[in-house]
Design an enzyme around this catalytic site. Structure first.
Site, PDB file in Angstrom:
ATOM      1  N   GLY A 146    -109.436 -37.118  20.034  1.00 56.95           N
ATOM      2  CA  GLY A 146    -109.588 -36.978  18.578  1.00 56.95           C
ATOM      3  C   GLY A 146    -108.693 -37.921  17.809  1.00 56.95           C
TER       4      GLY A 146
ATOM      5  N   ASP B 134    -112.608 -40.295  21.207  1.00 59.17           N
ATOM      6  CA  ASP B 134    -113.122 -39.528  20.065  1.00 59.17           C
ATOM      7  C   ASP B 134    -114.644 -39.540  20.077  1.00 59.17           C
ATOM      8  OD1 ASP B 134    -111.519 -38.797  17.101  1.00 59.17           O
ATOM      9  OD2 ASP B 134    -113.720 -38.667  17.203  1.00 59.17           O
TER      10      ASP B 134
ATOM     11  N   ASN C 226    -105.625 -33.278  21.241  1.00 57.48           N
ATOM     12  CA  ASN C 226    -105.534 -33.164  19.781  1.00 57.48           C
ATOM     13  C   ASN C 226    -106.878 -32.844  19.121  1.00 57.48           C
ATOM     14  OD1 ASN C 226    -104.468 -34.011  16.959  1.00 57.48           O
ATOM     15  ND2 ASN C 226    -106.158 -35.437  17.355  1.00 57.48           N
TER      16      ASN C 226
ATOM     17  N   TYR D  71    -111.054 -19.953  14.783  1.00 58.24           N
ATOM     18  CA  TYR D  71    -110.099 -21.070  14.840  1.00 58.24           C
ATOM     19  C   TYR D  71    -108.716 -20.518  15.211  1.00 58.24           C
ATOM     20  CZ  TYR D  71    -107.258 -25.050  13.235  1.00 58.24           C
ATOM     21  OH  TYR D  71    -106.368 -26.097  13.169  1.00 58.24           O
TER      22      TYR D  71
ATOM     23  N   ALA E  63    -107.998 -17.712  16.757  1.00 54.66           N
ATOM     24  CA  ALA E  63    -107.991 -17.263  18.162  1.00 54.66           C
ATOM     25  C   ALA E  63    -107.830 -18.455  19.094  1.00 54.66           C
ATOM     26  CB  ALA E  63    -109.296 -16.535  18.473  1.00 54.66           C
TER      27      ALA E  63
ATOM     28  N   LYS F  73    -106.299 -21.244  18.570  1.00 53.19           N
ATOM     29  CA  LYS F  73    -104.929 -21.789  18.536  1.00 53.19           C
ATOM     30  C   LYS F  73    -103.928 -20.821  19.177  1.00 53.19           C
ATOM     31  CE  LYS F  73    -106.113 -25.690  16.589  1.00 53.19           C
ATOM     32  NZ  LYS F  73    -106.077 -26.931  17.381  1.00 53.19           N
TER      33      LYS F  73
ATOM     34  N   VAL G 175    -101.809 -30.130   6.950  1.00 51.97           N
ATOM     35  CA  VAL G 175    -101.616 -31.586   6.942  1.00 51.97           C
ATOM     36  C   VAL G 175    -102.813 -32.221   6.247  1.00 51.97           C
ATOM     37  CG1 VAL G 175    -101.012 -33.595   8.323  1.00 51.97           C
ATOM     38  CG2 VAL G 175    -100.573 -31.318   9.238  1.00 51.97           C
TER      39      VAL G 175
HETATM   40  N1  LIG Z   1    -104.770 -30.921   9.293  1.00 48.28           N
HETATM   41  C1  LIG Z   1    -104.205 -29.745   9.425  1.00 48.28           C
HETATM   42  O1  LIG Z   1    -103.871 -29.075   8.425  1.00 48.28           O
HETATM   43  C2  LIG Z   1    -103.903 -29.199  10.800  1.00 48.28           C
HETATM   44  C3  LIG Z   1    -102.930 -28.192  10.915  1.00 48.28           C
HETATM   45  C4  LIG Z   1    -102.651 -27.666  12.154  1.00 48.28           C
HETATM   46  C5  LIG Z   1    -103.311 -28.146  13.269  1.00 48.28           C
HETATM   47  N2  LIG Z   1    -104.262 -29.112  13.139  1.00 48.28           N
HETATM   48  C6  LIG Z   1    -104.927 -29.574  14.354  1.00 48.28           C
HETATM   49  O2  LIG Z   1    -104.735 -30.962  14.483  1.00 48.28           O
HETATM   50  C7  LIG Z   1    -105.754 -31.507  15.316  1.00 48.28           C
HETATM   51  C8  LIG Z   1    -106.283 -32.779  14.679  1.00 48.28           C
HETATM   52  O3  LIG Z   1    -106.985 -32.442  13.494  1.00 48.28           O
HETATM   53  P1  LIG Z   1    -106.882 -33.300  12.155  1.00 48.28           P
HETATM   54  O4  LIG Z   1    -106.171 -32.482  11.173  1.00 48.28           O
HETATM   55  O5  LIG Z   1    -106.394 -34.657  12.443  1.00 48.28           O
HETATM   56  O6  LIG Z   1    -108.414 -33.297  11.716  1.00 48.28           O
HETATM   57  P2  LIG Z   1    -109.509 -34.457  11.733  1.00 48.28           P
HETATM   58  O7  LIG Z   1    -110.804 -33.754  11.467  1.00 48.28           O
HETATM   59  O8  LIG Z   1    -109.104 -35.556  10.840  1.00 48.28           O
HETATM   60  O9  LIG Z   1    -109.471 -35.003  13.234  1.00 48.28           O
HETATM   61  C9  LIG Z   1    -110.085 -34.344  14.306  1.00 48.28           C
HETATM   62  C10 LIG Z   1    -110.631 -35.407  15.247  1.00 48.28           C
HETATM   63  O10 LIG Z   1    -111.210 -34.760  16.387  1.00 48.28           O
HETATM   64  C11 LIG Z   1    -112.427 -35.413  16.684  1.00 48.28           C
HETATM   65  N3  LIG Z   1    -113.312 -34.518  17.427  1.00 48.28           N
HETATM   66  C12 LIG Z   1    -113.900 -33.382  16.969  1.00 48.28           C
HETATM   67  N4  LIG Z   1    -114.691 -32.875  17.927  1.00 48.28           N
HETATM   68  C13 LIG Z   1    -114.589 -33.680  19.010  1.00 48.28           C
HETATM   69  C14 LIG Z   1    -115.167 -33.683  20.302  1.00 48.28           C
HETATM   70  N5  LIG Z   1    -116.043 -32.726  20.683  1.00 48.28           N
HETATM   71  N6  LIG Z   1    -114.845 -34.669  21.161  1.00 48.28           N
HETATM   72  C15 LIG Z   1    -113.983 -35.650  20.786  1.00 48.28           C
HETATM   73  N7  LIG Z   1    -113.414 -35.716  19.574  1.00 48.28           N
HETATM   74  C16 LIG Z   1    -113.719 -34.728  18.697  1.00 48.28           C
HETATM   75  C17 LIG Z   1    -112.997 -35.782  15.322  1.00 48.28           C
HETATM   76  O11 LIG Z   1    -114.010 -36.787  15.410  1.00 48.28           O
HETATM   77  C18 LIG Z   1    -111.741 -36.248  14.598  1.00 48.28           C
HETATM   78  O12 LIG Z   1    -111.492 -37.619  14.793  1.00 48.28           O
HETATM   79  C19 LIG Z   1    -106.781 -30.400  15.492  1.00 48.28           C
HETATM   80  O13 LIG Z   1    -106.619 -29.794  16.762  1.00 48.28           O
HETATM   81  C20 LIG Z   1    -106.424 -29.410  14.384  1.00 48.28           C
HETATM   82  O14 LIG Z   1    -106.819 -28.103  14.695  1.00 48.28           O
HETATM   83  C21 LIG Z   1    -104.557 -29.656  11.936  1.00 48.28           C
END
Ligand SMILES: NC(=O)c1ccc[n+]([C@@H]2O[C@H](COP(=O)([O-])OP(=O)(O)OC[C@H]3O[C@@H](n4cnc5c(N)ncnc54)[C@H](O)[C@@H]3O)[C@@H](O)[C@H]2O)c1
Length: 256
Positions: A12, A36, A91, A151, A153, A155, A186
């Site tokens: 990702g 990704d 990620n 979501y 669950a 995490k 974030v």
């Molecule tokens: N942004 C926040 O507030 C936040 C907070 C806590 C945790 N997170 C976690 O951080 C991680 C990254 O998320 P983000 O905030 O950068 O969001 P984002 O949506 O910008 O990035 C997620 C990435 O994962 C890729 N992805 C989704 N499904 C996929 C699959 N089946 N195979 C390969 N790639 C896939 C997407 O194309 C994207 O590039 C996630 O696990 C999210 O749960 C985010």
């Protein structure tokens, strides 16, 4: 772990947090495989990284993390291209309560699958050279969220899996450190999912409660989280650690 010339696979990583993690490692002169499902965004990230760090430092592979054959290819190609694998960052994540089985598949099942593939490549007790796994959880790994039960669950599951596998690694002398990273809000595209009924389904009615939380606690930038990510990799004393990053307390660790 000395990051210079180490090889990291980040799922990702086309955008958002994963992209920030990739860039933080490139700045440390590591080599990075961006994996990704989003080809277009992956090509953009790769082009940016080529310009800033040179074309030989990174590789983009389009891949769905839920596909075992595709992920096996990614691991093989990583080792063939860069000669080794030192870091896996799980990620990739989604927030979709309507397609809740998919959310579990991407956020938890695929993370477990990739961790096991990484163990095959890295376990010292199986001829590997050791390494480090960072699993991206969330503050949703600790607290309930009415707008996103599945979501949340997923995490919680990431934390249980990470801590248990870290303990197995310690007892089994795998030579692999396995840690979890829990950001609060974030500024990435995943935050926008709460604005869409097709994502939250029946829980869309609770979206305002999470928006209020964002207003109270604020929203971090991906580069803030990347600093914690680098710390988890560089500090060889950490295994089974659960790092939290919030606006109020910055980088800190959950005490169990
Ligand atoms: N942004 C926040 O507030 C936040 C907070 C806590 C945790 N997170 C976690 O951080 C991680 C990254 O998320 P983000 O905030 O950068 O969001 P984002 O949506 O910008 O990035 C997620 C990435 O994962 C890729 N992805 C989704 N499904 C996929 C699959 N089946 N195979 C390969 N790639 C896939 C997407 O194309 C994207 O590039 C996630 O696990 C999210 O749960 C985010």
């Amino acid at each position: 772990m000395i990051l210079k010339n180490c090889v990291a696979l980040i799922t990702g990583a086309s955008q958002g947090l994963g992209k920030a993690f990739a860039e933080a490692l490139l700045k440390k002169e590591a080599k990075v495989v961006i994996c990704d499902i989003n080809r277009a965004q992956g090509a953009v990230a790769k082009a940016e990284f080529d310009q800033r760090y040179g074309p030989d430092r990174s590789m983009f592979m389009a891949c769905d993390v839920t596909s075992l054959p595709q992920m096996k290819d990614v691991f093989c190609e990583t080792v063939q291209t860069f000669g080794r694998l030192d870091v896996l960052c799980n990620n990739a994540g989604i927030n979709n309560e309507s397609s809740w089985e998919k959310t579990i598949s991407v956020n938890l099942v695929a993370l477990i699958q990739a961790s096991y593939l990484a163990l095959e490549h890295m376990r010292c007790d199986h001829g590997g050279k050791g390494g480090s796994i960072v699993n991206v959880a969330s503050m949703s790994g600790f607290i309930p969220a009415a707008h996103a039960p599945v979501y949340t669950a997923s995490k919680h599951g990431v934390l249980g899996f990470t801590r248990s596998l870290a303990e197995a690694s310690r007892l089994g002398n795998y030579g692999i450190r396995i840690n979890a990273l829990c950001p609060s809000f974030v500024n990435t595209s995943i935050l926008d999912t709460i604005n869409h009924e097709e994502n939250l389904g029946t829980f869309y009615q609770f979206k305002d409660s999470v928006k209020n939380l964002m207003n109270v606690f604020g929203v971090l930038e991906p580069s803030d989280i990347a600093e914690g990510f680098v710390q988890l990799l560089e500090d060889d004393s950490l295994n089974g650690a659960v790092m939290k990053i919030t606006t109020t307390k910055g980088v800190h660790f959950e005490k169990y």
